[in-house]
Design a protein around this motif. Structure first.
Motif, PDB file in Angstrom:
ATOM      1  N   LEU A 171      40.113 -16.366  71.278  1.00 34.54           N
ATOM      2  CA  LEU A 171      41.548 -16.139  71.365  1.00 34.54           C
ATOM      3  C   LEU A 171      42.301 -16.832  70.246  1.00 34.54           C
ATOM      4  O   LEU A 171      43.346 -16.364  69.809  1.00 34.54           O
ATOM      5  CB  LEU A 171      42.089 -16.611  72.716  1.00 34.54           C
ATOM      6  CG  LEU A 171      41.494 -15.930  73.947  1.00 34.54           C
ATOM      7  CD1 LEU A 171      42.101 -16.529  75.210  1.00 34.54           C
ATOM      8  CD2 LEU A 171      41.711 -14.432  73.901  1.00 34.54           C
ATOM      9  N   SER A 172      41.770 -17.981  69.809  1.00 34.57           N
ATOM     10  CA  SER A 172      42.469 -18.741  68.786  1.00 34.57           C
ATOM     11  C   SER A 172      41.507 -19.664  68.066  1.00 34.57           C
ATOM     12  O   SER A 172      40.720 -20.363  68.696  1.00 34.57           O
ATOM     13  CB  SER A 172      43.590 -19.571  69.434  1.00 34.57           C
ATOM     14  OG  SER A 172      44.232 -20.369  68.479  1.00 34.57           O
ATOM     15  N   GLU A 173      41.563 -19.648  66.745  1.00 38.17           N
ATOM     16  CA  GLU A 173      40.787 -20.589  65.943  1.00 38.17           C
ATOM     17  C   GLU A 173      41.583 -21.880  65.834  1.00 38.17           C
ATOM     18  O   GLU A 173      42.807 -21.869  65.861  1.00 38.17           O
ATOM     19  CB  GLU A 173      40.513 -20.025  64.550  1.00 38.17           C
ATOM     20  CG  GLU A 173      39.579 -18.838  64.551  1.00 38.17           C
ATOM     21  CD  GLU A 173      38.139 -19.180  64.892  1.00 38.17           C
ATOM     22  OE1 GLU A 173      37.752 -20.363  64.818  1.00 38.17           O
ATOM     23  OE2 GLU A 173      37.388 -18.260  65.249  1.00 38.17           O
ATOM     24  N   GLY A 174      40.899 -22.994  65.710  1.00 32.44           N
ATOM     25  CA  GLY A 174      41.539 -24.308  65.733  1.00 32.44           C
ATOM     26  C   GLY A 174      42.237 -24.676  64.452  1.00 32.44           C
ATOM     27  O   GLY A 174      42.262 -23.912  63.506  1.00 32.44           O
ATOM     28  N   PRO A 175      42.793 -25.855  64.451  1.00 25.56           N
ATOM     29  CA  PRO A 175      42.757 -26.752  65.607  1.00 25.56           C
ATOM     30  C   PRO A 175      43.775 -26.335  66.665  1.00 25.56           C
ATOM     31  O   PRO A 175      44.873 -25.902  66.356  1.00 25.56           O
ATOM     32  CB  PRO A 175      43.100 -28.115  65.026  1.00 25.56           C
ATOM     33  CG  PRO A 175      43.953 -27.806  63.837  1.00 25.56           C
ATOM     34  CD  PRO A 175      43.445 -26.489  63.297  1.00 25.56           C
ATOM     35  N   ASN A 176      43.365 -26.459  67.904  1.00 25.46           N
ATOM     36  CA  ASN A 176      44.218 -26.189  69.057  1.00 25.46           C
ATOM     37  C   ASN A 176      44.331 -27.480  69.845  1.00 25.46           C
ATOM     38  O   ASN A 176      43.330 -28.141  70.083  1.00 25.46           O
ATOM     39  CB  ASN A 176      43.593 -25.113  69.949  1.00 25.46           C
ATOM     40  CG  ASN A 176      43.436 -23.799  69.231  1.00 25.46           C
ATOM     41  OD1 ASN A 176      44.393 -23.081  69.034  1.00 25.46           O
ATOM     42  ND2 ASN A 176      42.212 -23.489  68.811  1.00 25.46           N
ATOM     43  N   TYR A 177      45.528 -27.835  70.247  1.00 28.89           N
ATOM     44  CA  TYR A 177      45.725 -29.068  71.004  1.00 28.89           C
ATOM     45  C   TYR A 177      46.154 -28.720  72.419  1.00 28.89           C
ATOM     46  O   TYR A 177      47.079 -27.943  72.628  1.00 28.89           O
ATOM     47  CB  TYR A 177      46.775 -29.955  70.334  1.00 28.89           C
ATOM     48  CG  TYR A 177      46.286 -30.482  69.010  1.00 28.89           C
ATOM     49  CD1 TYR A 177      45.587 -31.673  68.938  1.00 28.89           C
ATOM     50  CD2 TYR A 177      46.493 -29.763  67.840  1.00 28.89           C
ATOM     51  CE1 TYR A 177      45.105 -32.149  67.721  1.00 28.89           C
ATOM     52  CE2 TYR A 177      46.013 -30.221  66.623  1.00 28.89           C
ATOM     53  CZ  TYR A 177      45.323 -31.417  66.569  1.00 28.89           C
ATOM     54  OH  TYR A 177      44.838 -31.868  65.378  1.00 28.89           O
ATOM     55  N   ILE A 178      45.434 -29.287  73.382  1.00 28.74           N
ATOM     56  CA  ILE A 178      45.724 -29.045  74.785  1.00 28.74           C
ATOM     57  C   ILE A 178      45.987 -30.385  75.449  1.00 28.74           C
ATOM     58  O   ILE A 178      45.230 -31.340  75.276  1.00 28.74           O
ATOM     59  CB  ILE A 178      44.558 -28.312  75.470  1.00 28.74           C
ATOM     60  CG1 ILE A 178      44.366 -26.945  74.810  1.00 28.74           C
ATOM     61  CG2 ILE A 178      44.801 -28.175  76.969  1.00 28.74           C
ATOM     62  CD1 ILE A 178      43.182 -26.166  75.313  1.00 28.74           C
ATOM     63  N   GLU A 226      46.934 -35.451  74.003  1.00 28.23           N
ATOM     64  CA  GLU A 226      46.642 -34.192  73.313  1.00 28.23           C
ATOM     65  C   GLU A 226      45.198 -34.227  72.828  1.00 28.23           C
ATOM     66  O   GLU A 226      44.810 -35.128  72.080  1.00 28.23           O
ATOM     67  CB  GLU A 226      47.597 -33.991  72.142  1.00 28.23           C
ATOM     68  CG  GLU A 226      49.053 -33.840  72.557  1.00 28.23           C
ATOM     69  CD  GLU A 226      49.288 -32.572  73.351  1.00 28.23           C
ATOM     70  OE1 GLU A 226      48.876 -31.493  72.909  1.00 28.23           O
ATOM     71  OE2 GLU A 226      49.898 -32.687  74.436  1.00 28.23           O
ATOM     72  N   VAL A 227      44.405 -33.252  73.248  1.00 24.77           N
ATOM     73  CA  VAL A 227      42.987 -33.189  72.886  1.00 24.77           C
ATOM     74  C   VAL A 227      42.780 -31.992  71.962  1.00 24.77           C
ATOM     75  O   VAL A 227      43.154 -30.868  72.314  1.00 24.77           O
ATOM     76  CB  VAL A 227      42.112 -33.055  74.148  1.00 24.77           C
ATOM     77  CG1 VAL A 227      40.640 -32.944  73.781  1.00 24.77           C
ATOM     78  CG2 VAL A 227      42.357 -34.215  75.102  1.00 24.77           C
ATOM     79  N   PRO A 228      42.170 -32.218  70.783  1.00 26.31           N
ATOM     80  CA  PRO A 228      41.948 -31.100  69.852  1.00 26.31           C
ATOM     81  C   PRO A 228      40.713 -30.277  70.226  1.00 26.31           C
ATOM     82  O   PRO A 228      39.696 -30.821  70.640  1.00 26.31           O
ATOM     83  CB  PRO A 228      41.748 -31.801  68.515  1.00 26.31           C
ATOM     84  CG  PRO A 228      41.182 -33.133  68.875  1.00 26.31           C
ATOM     85  CD  PRO A 228      41.786 -33.498  70.200  1.00 26.31           C
ATOM     86  N   TYR A 229      40.815 -28.963  70.089  1.00 26.55           N
ATOM     87  CA  TYR A 229      39.700 -28.046  70.290  1.00 26.55           C
ATOM     88  C   TYR A 229      39.567 -27.167  69.066  1.00 26.55           C
ATOM     89  O   TYR A 229      40.564 -26.760  68.477  1.00 26.55           O
ATOM     90  CB  TYR A 229      39.934 -27.162  71.516  1.00 26.55           C
ATOM     91  CG  TYR A 229      39.758 -27.906  72.818  1.00 26.55           C
ATOM     92  CD1 TYR A 229      38.525 -27.936  73.454  1.00 26.55           C
ATOM     93  CD2 TYR A 229      40.821 -28.593  73.398  1.00 26.55           C
ATOM     94  CE1 TYR A 229      38.359 -28.621  74.641  1.00 26.55           C
ATOM     95  CE2 TYR A 229      40.656 -29.283  74.587  1.00 26.55           C
ATOM     96  CZ  TYR A 229      39.423 -29.295  75.201  1.00 26.55           C
ATOM     97  OH  TYR A 229      39.269 -29.973  76.370  1.00 26.55           O
TER      98      TYR A 229
END
Length: 124
Positions: free
Chosen positions: A73-80, A96-99
């Protein structure tokens, strides 16, 4: 062509890792409450049926899981934002955790009628 192969290989590794995670969480977070036909390091292929059995009381089939596909769905970095701890006042503390990627896993789960245990949507 080389970039396409690298992307396909990366996608396949992510897919395999996600299947392992689903099985791990689906089967009681590694507590041994349930088992499958294969060892934890078995690599399941797309659409391969995973039988889940009660490993505590009866040994009966609880249900089957089949991963049909996975979509990036999304390439990183993604923060959740995830809960990291609880402060002195009992409030949740988030960080905030990076994925690297956000991936959607499409699956079919079928519970066995009359099974001694049930697996609900909470485990997915």
């Amino acid at each position: 062509m080389i970039n396409e192969l690298k992307e396909e290989e990366h996608y396949e590794k992510a897919f395999i890792s996600l299947i392992r995670l689903i099985i791990y969480y689906k089967t009681g977070c590694g507590t041994g409450d349930t088992i499958t036909d294969n060892p934890i390091n078995h690599i399941y292929g797309p659409n391969e049926v995973i039988n889940i059995y009660d490993n505590v009381d009866t040994g009966d089939l609880i249900g089957t899981l089949r991963v049909t596909s996975a979509n990036v769905l999304s390439e990183g970095p993604n923060y959740i934002s995830q809960m990291a701890s609880i402060d002195e006042e009992g409030n949740s503390v988030y960080e905030e955790v990076p994925y690297a990627q956000i991936i959607q896993i499409n699956y079919v789960y079928e519970g066995t009628a009359g099974a001694s245990k049930r697996i609900s949507g909470v485990q997915f």
